[in-house]
Design an enzyme around this catalytic site. Structure first.
Site, mmCIF file in Angstrom:
data_model
loop_
_atom_site.group_PDB
_atom_site.id
_atom_site.type_symbol
_atom_site.label_atom_id
_atom_site.label_comp_id
_atom_site.label_asym_id
_atom_site.label_seq_id
_atom_site.Cartn_x
_atom_site.Cartn_y
_atom_site.Cartn_z
ATOM 1 N N GLU A 1 4.132 -2.648 1.194
ATOM 2 C CA GLU A 1 3.621 -3.786 0.385
ATOM 3 C C GLU A 1 4.528 -4.998 0.503
ATOM 4 O OE1 GLU A 1 3.893 -0.578 -0.594
ATOM 5 O OE2 GLU A 1 1.775 -0.240 -0.221
ATOM 6 N N ASP B 1 3.908 3.683 5.548
ATOM 7 C CA ASP B 1 3.831 3.737 4.089
ATOM 8 C C ASP B 1 4.758 2.655 3.517
ATOM 9 O OD1 ASP B 1 3.203 4.745 1.593
ATOM 10 O OD2 ASP B 1 4.568 6.439 1.685
#
Ligand SMILES: *[C@@H]1O[C@H](CO)[C@@H](O)[C@H](O)[C@H]1NC(C)=O
Ligand SMILES: *[C@@H]1O[C@H](CO)[C@@H](O)[C@H](O)[C@H]1NC(C)=O
Length: 931
Positions: free
Chosen positions: A471, A468
């Site tokens: 980005e 997770d």
């Protein structure tokens, strides 16, 4: 006559370099603040339009006479010179353009050899197609400006035509625009799309830049760039033939979908590596695309089981209670999850005090045939063992460019990081974190990462990884104009002016920045000036590769850690991420709109080569409710990745919370588990041949233009169609049935043929979602149980859906050990059973044949005991069934023919396993006569 005059007028206008049709403009002032003066000083044209113009029509636009001119032209290579000023820096002049073929894929590279190319190792291989595309260089009509076309040879369809003008190529602003042949545009991501097909009646700007932000399905239109970057689209041409286009580039970028129909693509770094895939079917486009970028990993069989997760379990006991109550409610369940709660202060590779019994619980799950996936975030706190080992082992982190940029007030707090340039930020852990540099060109970072997993695995035996925040997300990134100006003592701050700010404050920061007032490229992430790939690359160019590279590192770590195949899901993805992992559709919200858009999202990620995908069932953010959660389970049971997940603090939403949801989930998941051999075979086809798993109707019926508008139904392969109920209060679904034979599998209408066209089909709360099998298909299945470990012990079955016109029905079964490794990703040689089946009916009787493409006798496979034929029009003679000519005794109490449904069973009817012991290609023929 009128029309012709109008056309002449338009052509004249174009010659004069004046007004461009409101539908065909290329925006010359895409940043905020356009004005006539500013526009004209760019050499562009300013023509305000009225409210009758398409939504988003730019007032300031490039004249047709713009772009580059040809300096030198050879076959395969053209040298261009700039013929028009670039508002954001000097154009390359000369600029190189090269084109070539890779099999049947046209590759066009625009950009000189000094330009950045993402290190994703493309293309993988040459494509095959029955069709040919041609690259046709030329000029913008009536000018000497360069343009090119890509033309389908068989039909003359013009797939790309850059004579719309506006081409630019400076260091930090690259733009190319093209006319499109139709408005049937699908793809580009990662965004929320309210419809599968883009709306090309208007101008819409879609930024693509990996960002930690949840999908906003609630608004009428959100163009927000989400977690990943996929500059790939499919287009269905006027005659139903389909092509695909990839623009490989990893910088901050965007695409404008526009009414010409046309596209404008912009990026602020790298070069343009454009690949054109000829199709001609949508499915072949994806196969060609995945040939180019790499095909998806094959998840372990258990990873296709149902998964239950939430953020905010107070402790291990709460997790156990929730798992137990769902098992007690008869919900099939393979994969309990733990979110960051299990960690000690959110540090990777640790477990917290309230989770002391977690390892023992993991063992208990394994003993009961379940598997465990836990979360890992990339950011590593700069003051504990994992960080120290990284430094000791020479692992690389994302770093500041120069020593002078290192904020001492942060760095000096951490003895382990003090003498490094590691860029420290803030994510979940209590204190500052470094971000591993998974693009490290040595093996050191990936090896350290793998070592951390295996060391931790000796404590907590997990089976798959959930990655997770990649980005990568950083919570509180700030900015500064001059070093030392009131920098926060813990907050990462990036320069936005001065000589250090060339990457953090580029001339055109893209729509991703303009969407949020006052933001910069570094907002919610790291500074663009950061160095990656062991200081050989800039974060500015590689930010979008972070999730991709972490997924690759984790994929390499998994077999070293568990010794088995498993599954990885990653929030951030890039072109070819599917080779390493799957994806969930991010932090959605418990809203009906989110249920609707997740149907579209899963189809799109299949386009992107990431078929192991699904949404957070019942919705992540917000408070879910009984009806929504019920419908979401009915739909989500048909996504490859099928997981209920909930946010911290929200009321529980596992199916056992509501008896009605438990009932609907049980029915939907029991069906899923029954048909898992089919779903797994589809994943095998995806991994081996580049097929999609979940696909839109138009993939199977591209010549039926009605299917292009269907966003809320989908298929499993070519054999099953699912028409879920996606709106509050619905009691039936208004579903479209393309011309084919569709047999309902809903209990109340089982075997009923649904006529082509739109039909209202009942979608009760307490029954199976509308699911239909398509005549001509054979689906393998296996009686369900509470886990895949147990269901895999049951005999296999085949569902044959008869082709009423007398044609054959066909299907495949792929079966293997379920969780064994695929050494070197060599799926061709992987030990398996791969059967193909054919069934033909005649008035005289039925014939089912099976043939093995590759059957390893080392792989144990259940016997094939039951065969069901739907649409069988005549009573068979149950006393005259023969296997390879020899009579077989059916179990008559389990064999019947009624209402066109033939079903017959015998214990060990066909022993697939035994057939592999004999020499020659394993095969069988089962035949019978009719009464
Ligand atoms: C399900 O698995 C359990 C445990 O292995 C077994 O006892 C039971 O018979 C199975 N039931 C079905 C319907 O397969
Ligand atoms: C036939 O099926 C019945 C009922 O399902 C079962 O009880 C019986 O054992 C089966 N007979 C054989 C010979 O397998």
């Amino acid at each position: 006559m009128l029309l012709r005059l109008w056309t002449v007028a338009l052509v004249l206008a174009a010659f004069a370099g004046a007004v461009v049709d409101v539908k065909s403009r290329v925006d010359c002032y895409p940043e905020p603040g356009a004005s006539q003066g500013a526009c004209e000083s760019r050499g562009c044209v300013w023509t305000p339009t009225g409210s009758d113009a398409p939504i988003g029509t730019p007032f300031c636009y490039y004249p047709r006479e713009s772009g580059f001119k040809v300096q030198e032209q050879n076959i395969g290579h053209i040298q261009l010179t700039s013929g028009f000023a670039n508002p954001y820096g000097n154009n390359y002049s000369p600029l190189d353009l090269a084109y070539s073929l890779n099999g049947k894929t046209i590759l066009v590279t625009i950009g000189n050899s000094d330009r950045y190319v993402p290190p994703v190792g493309l293309p993988k291989g040459p494509s095959m197609s029955s069709e040919t595309l041609n690259f046709v260089p030329g000029t913008i009509p009536g000018t000497d400006f360069f343009s090119f076309k890509v033309v389908r040879q068989s039909t003359g369809a013009v797939l790309w035509d850059t004579s719309i003008g506006g081409m630019q190529f400076a260091d930090k602003f690259i733009q190319i625009a093209t006319y499109l042949p139709t408005k049937n545009l699908f793809g580009f991501g990662d965004h929320v799309h309210k419809k599968l097909k883009h709306d090309l009646t208007r101008y819409t700007e879609w930024p693509m830049f990996a960002r930690d932000i949840g999908p906003d399905s609630g608004s009428a239109l959100s163009t927000q760039n989400l977690y990943g970057v996929h500059p790939f689209y499919l287009m269905v041409e006027g005659d139903g033939k389909t092509h695909g286009v990839l623009i490989l580039n990893s910088n901050a970028q965007e695409v404008v979908t526009a009414p010409g129909p046309h596209l404008v693509y912009r990026t602020i770094g790298g070069r343009l590596d454009i690949a054109f895939f000829p199709g001609p079917t949508p499915e072949e486009v994806i196969q060609q695309y995945l040939q180019h970028i790499g095909r998806p990993f094959l998840p372990a069989y258990w990873a296709l089981g149902y998964q239950l997760c939430r953020w905010g379990y107070q402790n291990l006991d709460e997790m156990k209670t929730v798992i137990q109550r769902n098992q007690a409610a008869g919900i099939p369940l393979d994969v309990p999850y733990a979110d960051i709660d299990y960690m000690n202060h959110y540090e990777d590779f640790t477990e917290g005090g309230d989770w002391a019994g977690f390892p023992a619980y993991a063992n208990e799950l394994h003993q009961n045939g379940l598997h465990l996936i836990v979360i890992f975030d990339p950011a590593i706190e700069a003051d504990y063992g994992s960080f120290q080992r990284a430094i000791d082992q020479g692992a690389s982190f994302i770093e500041w460019d120069t020593d002078a940029q290192v904020p001492r007030q942060i760095q000096d707090q951490y003895p382990m990081a003090k003498n490094t340039k590691v860029m420290l930020g803030n994510v979940w852990p209590d204190r500052n974190t470094g971000f591993p540099d998974f693009l490290d060109t040595t093996d050191k970072t990936n090896n350290w990462w793998a070592n951390e997993f295996s060391t931790f695995h000796q404590i907590l035996p997990f089976d798959g990884m959930w990655i997770d925040m990649n980005e990568p997300s950083n919570f509180d990134t700030g900015t500064y104009s001059s070093v030392g100006s009131n920098l926060d003592a813990s907050k990462l701050s990036c320069p936005i002016s001065g000589p250090d700010a060339t990457l953090d404050n580029p001339p055109y920061p893209t729509q991703a920045v303009f969407l949020h007032d006052g933001e910069h490229l570094s907002s919610k992430t790291l500074c663009m000036l950061g160095k990656t790939a062991r200081r050989t690359m800039n974060f500015y160019d590689t930010k979008n590769l972070y999730g991709w590279s972490e997924a690759r590192a984790t994929y390499l770590a998994l077999p070293k850690t568990t010794g088995r195949r498993g599954a990885i899901i990653s929030r951030s993805t890039f072109i070819s991420s599917g080779r390493y992992g799957g994806h969930w559709l991010g932090d959605n919200t418990a809203r009906w709109e989110d249920l609707q858009t997740s149907v579209i999202g899963a189809m799109e990620f299949n386009f992107f080569g990431i078929p192991y995908v699904g949404s957070d069932i019942c919705g992540f953010n917000g408070v879910s409710n009984e009806e929504l959660c019920l419908r979401w389970h009915q739909m989500g049971a048909f996504h490859s990745f099928s997981r209920d997940h909930n946010t911290q603090g929200a009321p529980a939403q596992d199916p056992a919370v509501w008896p009605s949801v438990a009932n609907a989930a049980r029915i939907a998941l029991n069906f899923r588990y029954y048909y898992l051999p089919y779903l797994y075979s589809l994943h095998y086809s995806a991994s081996r041949y580049g097929h999609t798993v979940v696909r839109p109707l138009f993939f199977e019926f591209p010549h039926d233009s009605e299917t292009l508008a269907i966003s809320e139904q989908f298929m499993w392969g070519s054999g099953l169609m699912i028409a879920p109920a996606l709106y509050q209060g619905m009691t039936s679904v208004h579903a479209y049935f393309p011309s084919a034979t569709w047999y309902s599998l809903q209990p109340n209408n089982y075997g009923k043929v649904i006529s082509a066209g739109f039909n209202d089909v009942p979608s009760p709360h307490d029954s199976l979602t509308p699911v239909f099998v398509r005549g001509g298909n054979i689906l393998p299945r296996q009686a369900n149980n509470q886990t895949t470990t147990d269901s895999r012990k049951n005999p296999l079955e085949l569902l044959v859906a008869l082709q009423p016109n007398g044609g054959a029905s066909t299907g495949e079964l792929y079966y293997d050990a379920g969780d064994d490794l695929l050494p070197n990703d060599n799926i061709e040689n992987h030990a398996r059973h791969h059967w193909t089946f054919t069934f033909t009916y005649s008035v005289g009787g039925g014939v089912l044949t099976g043939q093995c493409e590759k059957c390893a006798n080392t792989v144990s496979v259940p016997t094939l005991d039951t065969i069901e034929v739907i649409g069988y029009p005549q009573a068979p003679n149950f006393d005259d069934f023969r296997l390879d000519g020899a009579k077989v005794l059916l179990n008559k109490s389990q064999s019947s023919w009624s209402g066109n449904r033939l079903i017959f069973t015998a214990s060990r009817l066909i022993n697939l396993q035994q057939r592999t012991q004999s020499s020659g290609t394993p095969k069988f023929t089962l035949s019978w006569t009719n009464m």
